[in-house]
Motif scaffolding. Structure first.
Motif, PDB file in Angstrom:
ATOM      1  N   LYS A  96      -4.604 -18.706  12.760  1.00 27.12           N
ATOM      2  CA  LYS A  96      -5.923 -18.655  12.581  1.00 27.12           C
ATOM      3  C   LYS A  96      -6.532 -17.594  13.646  1.00 27.12           C
ATOM      4  CE  LYS A  96      -6.377 -21.464   9.370  1.00 27.12           C
ATOM      5  NZ  LYS A  96      -6.813 -21.220   7.923  1.00 27.12           N
ATOM      6  N   ARG A  97      -7.826 -17.191  13.443  1.00 27.29           N
ATOM      7  CA  ARG A  97      -8.648 -16.472  14.411  1.00 27.29           C
ATOM      8  C   ARG A  97      -9.593 -17.082  15.191  1.00 27.29           C
ATOM      9  NH1 ARG A  97      -7.920 -10.605  13.382  1.00 27.29           N
ATOM     10  NH2 ARG A  97      -6.030 -10.288  11.982  1.00 27.29           N
ATOM     11  N   TYR A  98      -9.680 -17.183  16.510  1.00 24.02           N
ATOM     12  CA  TYR A  98     -10.791 -17.785  17.225  1.00 24.02           C
ATOM     13  C   TYR A  98     -11.541 -16.580  17.883  1.00 24.02           C
ATOM     14  CZ  TYR A  98      -8.106 -21.831  16.089  1.00 24.02           C
ATOM     15  OH  TYR A  98      -7.275 -22.882  15.618  1.00 24.02           O
ATOM     16  N   THR A 136     -17.570 -11.189  20.733  1.00 26.09           N
ATOM     17  CA  THR A 136     -17.079 -10.126  21.496  1.00 26.09           C
ATOM     18  C   THR A 136     -15.360 -10.119  21.699  1.00 26.09           C
ATOM     19  OG1 THR A 136     -17.370 -11.116  23.603  1.00 26.09           O
ATOM     20  CG2 THR A 136     -19.051  -9.456  22.587  1.00 26.09           C
ATOM     21  N   ILE A 137     -14.888 -11.321  21.953  1.00 18.40           N
ATOM     22  CA  ILE A 137     -13.574 -11.603  21.838  1.00 18.40           C
ATOM     23  C   ILE A 137     -12.846 -12.197  20.651  1.00 18.40           C
ATOM     24  CG2 ILE A 137     -11.776 -13.169  23.340  1.00 18.40           C
ATOM     25  CD1 ILE A 137     -13.729 -12.626  25.817  1.00 18.40           C
ATOM     26  N   GLU A 138     -11.790 -11.671  20.273  1.00 11.60           N
ATOM     27  CA  GLU A 138     -11.163 -12.733  19.217  1.00 11.60           C
ATOM     28  C   GLU A 138      -9.571 -12.540  19.403  1.00 11.60           C
ATOM     29  OE1 GLU A 138     -10.174 -11.289  14.595  1.00 11.60           O
ATOM     30  OE2 GLU A 138     -12.227 -10.576  15.307  1.00 11.60           O
ATOM     31  N   LEU A 139      -9.107 -13.844  19.275  1.00 12.06           N
ATOM     32  CA  LEU A 139      -7.714 -14.260  19.560  1.00 12.06           C
ATOM     33  C   LEU A 139      -7.162 -14.673  18.280  1.00 12.06           C
ATOM     34  CD1 LEU A 139      -8.177 -16.303  22.712  1.00 12.06           C
ATOM     35  CD2 LEU A 139      -7.797 -13.756  22.650  1.00 12.06           C
ATOM     36  N   LEU A 140      -5.957 -14.340  17.995  1.00 10.89           N
ATOM     37  CA  LEU A 140      -4.759 -14.632  16.824  1.00 10.89           C
ATOM     38  C   LEU A 140      -3.880 -15.539  17.330  1.00 10.89           C
ATOM     39  CD1 LEU A 140      -3.958 -14.595  13.908  1.00 10.89           C
ATOM     40  CD2 LEU A 140      -2.617 -12.596  14.342  1.00 10.89           C
ATOM     41  N   CYS A 141      -3.896 -16.694  16.823  1.00 12.50           N
ATOM     42  CA  CYS A 141      -3.034 -18.055  17.366  1.00 12.50           C
ATOM     43  C   CYS A 141      -1.473 -17.592  16.586  1.00 12.50           C
ATOM     44  CB  CYS A 141      -3.416 -19.180  17.052  1.00 12.50           C
ATOM     45  SG  CYS A 141      -2.342 -20.339  17.395  1.00 12.50           S
ATOM     46  N   THR A 142      -0.623 -17.297  17.442  1.00  8.19           N
ATOM     47  CA  THR A 142       0.718 -17.262  16.903  1.00  8.19           C
ATOM     48  C   THR A 142       1.544 -18.463  17.292  1.00  8.19           C
ATOM     49  OG1 THR A 142       1.247 -16.295  19.102  1.00  8.19           O
ATOM     50  CG2 THR A 142       0.658 -14.803  17.527  1.00  8.19           C
ATOM     51  N   SER A 143       1.139 -19.641  17.815  1.00  8.98           N
ATOM     52  CA  SER A 143       2.021 -20.713  18.101  1.00  8.98           C
ATOM     53  C   SER A 143       0.863 -21.899  18.224  1.00  8.98           C
ATOM     54  CB  SER A 143       3.025 -20.573  19.227  1.00  8.98           C
ATOM     55  OG  SER A 143       3.750 -21.960  19.449  1.00  8.98           O
ATOM     56  N   SER A 144       0.854 -22.820  17.405  1.00  5.55           N
ATOM     57  CA  SER A 144       0.036 -23.890  17.551  1.00  5.55           C
ATOM     58  C   SER A 144       0.302 -25.006  18.925  1.00  5.55           C
ATOM     59  CB  SER A 144       0.156 -24.764  16.231  1.00  5.55           C
ATOM     60  OG  SER A 144      -0.354 -24.085  15.103  1.00  5.55           O
ATOM     61  N   GLY A 145      -0.889 -25.641  19.130  1.00  4.84           N
ATOM     62  CA  GLY A 145      -0.604 -26.565  20.260  1.00  4.84           C
ATOM     63  C   GLY A 145      -1.963 -27.240  20.305  1.00  4.84           C
ATOM     64  N   ALA A 200     -16.930 -22.322  27.227  1.00  2.84           N
ATOM     65  CA  ALA A 200     -17.432 -22.581  26.092  1.00  2.84           C
ATOM     66  C   ALA A 200     -16.360 -22.711  25.018  1.00  2.84           C
ATOM     67  CB  ALA A 200     -18.338 -21.745  25.643  1.00  2.84           C
ATOM     68  N   PRO A 201     -16.215 -23.880  24.125  1.00  2.00           N
ATOM     69  CA  PRO A 201     -14.944 -23.546  23.245  1.00  2.00           C
ATOM     70  C   PRO A 201     -15.262 -22.508  22.139  1.00  2.00           C
ATOM     71  CG  PRO A 201     -16.096 -25.903  23.387  1.00  2.00           C
ATOM     72  CD  PRO A 201     -16.860 -24.914  24.110  1.00  2.00           C
ATOM     73  N   MET A 202     -14.033 -21.854  21.939  1.00  2.39           N
ATOM     74  CA  MET A 202     -14.094 -20.752  20.898  1.00  2.39           C
ATOM     75  C   MET A 202     -13.971 -21.343  19.557  1.00  2.39           C
ATOM     76  SD  MET A 202     -11.451 -18.229  22.803  1.00  2.39           S
ATOM     77  CE  MET A 202     -11.840 -16.551  21.933  1.00  2.39           C
ATOM     78  N   THR A 203     -14.514 -20.637  18.682  1.00  2.00           N
ATOM     79  CA  THR A 203     -14.753 -21.401  17.196  1.00  2.00           C
ATOM     80  C   THR A 203     -13.798 -20.665  16.231  1.00  2.00           C
ATOM     81  OG1 THR A 203     -16.540 -19.824  16.641  1.00  2.00           O
ATOM     82  CG2 THR A 203     -17.202 -22.010  17.648  1.00  2.00           C
ATOM     83  N   LEU A 204     -13.545 -21.415  15.217  1.00  2.00           N
ATOM     84  CA  LEU A 204     -12.570 -20.596  14.261  1.00  2.00           C
ATOM     85  C   LEU A 204     -13.387 -19.762  13.441  1.00  2.00           C
ATOM     86  CD1 LEU A 204      -9.922 -21.065  12.857  1.00  2.00           C
ATOM     87  CD2 LEU A 204     -10.899 -22.752  11.258  1.00  2.00           C
TER      88      LEU A 204
END
Length: 105
Positions: free
Chosen positions: A65-67, A73-82, A91-95
């Motif tokens: 999933k991408r957050y 302005t910032i996008e992160l791709l999750c490669t390992s869940s936790g 501030a929490p990042m959103t899906l």
């Protein structure tokens, strides 16, 4: 020893120090890095991360999933869940929502 991230750039891999979350930076603004945290603790470059702790509950950050931050302005791709929740400057990042495909009439 862990070190803080000074600059975000696409392709940079980050790891949580409190759970098994691992992410890749997809999009980042130029300039100094905002505070990216997971589970309330700063994320560190993957090569500086301690070994990943084992599963500690239900995953809050999901693999594949991408957050993004509230300003997109910032996008992160999750490669390992936790179990940790990703945050940017407190501030929490959103899906990130999937883009709708165009209709094919």
């Amino acid at each position: 020893m862990t070190s803080a991230v000074r600059e975000l750039r696409p392709g940079l891999q980050l790891a949580s120090t409190v759970c098994g979350v691992r992410v890749i930076v997809v999009r980042a603004p130029a300039g100094p890095a905002p505070g990216i945290t997971c589970g309330g603790e700063p994320m560190v470059p993957l090569d500086a991360a301690p070994s990943a702790p084992g599963p500690t509950g239900e995953a809050a950050t999901l693999i594949g999933k991408r957050y993004e931050d509230s300003e997109q302005t910032i996008e992160l791709l999750c490669t390992s869940s936790g179990s940790g929740v990703l945050s940017c400057d407190g501030a929490p990042m959103t899906l990130k929502a999937a883009k709708a495909l165009p209709a094919s009439d």
